[in-house]
Design an enzyme around this catalytic site. Sequence first.
Site: not given
Ligand code: GLN
Length: 246
Positions: A93, A127, A190
């Site tokens: 990520c 998101r 993840h």
């Molecule tokens: N901050 C980054 C995003 O929101 C990565 C997030 C993450 O590593 N889960 O895209």
Amino acid sequence: MKVKIFYLYPDLMSLYGDVGNIITLLRRCQWRGINCEVENLKVGEKRDLKEADLLFMGGGQDRGQRIVGNDLQNYKEEIIELVEDGLPILLICGGYQLFGKYFKTKDGVYIPGIDVLDIWTVGGDRRMIGNAVVESPLFGKLVGFENHSGRTFLGEKVNPLGKVLKGYGNNGKDGFEGAIYKNVIGTYLHGPFLPKNPNVADWLISKALAYRYGEEVFLAPLDDSLEYSAHNAQERRAYRAKTLHI
Ligand code: GLN
């Protein structure tokens, strides 16, 4: 035999169980009698990455990525060279994003990447959260949990890690997830990723051994029934949830 892993920025880049990837690599080496050493690299420390057989970086928040992105620039040329020599790397990520050309956050902050991967990322308002299932030509079915605002796009020099069967993947639009270039894997998964996808862990270990010793090393098979029951449970859970259109 020995494998040395460098864990890049564990204090700022580790979300949703990412440390489980390190534990998995460590254990799967130990179970086979391979001596595995893990060293942490933190912001401001200067390390010789030539000592490493494998690099790992997890995910992070936009704010942490700004700090890490800055420090990572010190290693840019060195990492590019090592990757061309076959150094294996797993990036999750936020780590995946920072190994690309840039990450422009949803607040408009421009974070330069180290351009190891021909990818770029732009933050969005919605998101992308949930359990995901991916079909990879190299690894078969992969499972994991994603949570990111960044939308990543792939250039011509990388291949996608796989196709999204369930979830969002790189950008929620083109149906691709992750990227692979030489022995570098970047993914949004993840959860943590490797305990539930042990064939990827073994791929990384065998690449690390080949990198250190200059020849392919046969890895004794392990009993992965527990790992695959976790894999299957996560897959079932992914299909129970609804993926929103973004
Ligand atoms: N901050 C980054 C995003 O929101 C990565 C997030 C993450 O590593 N889960 O895209």
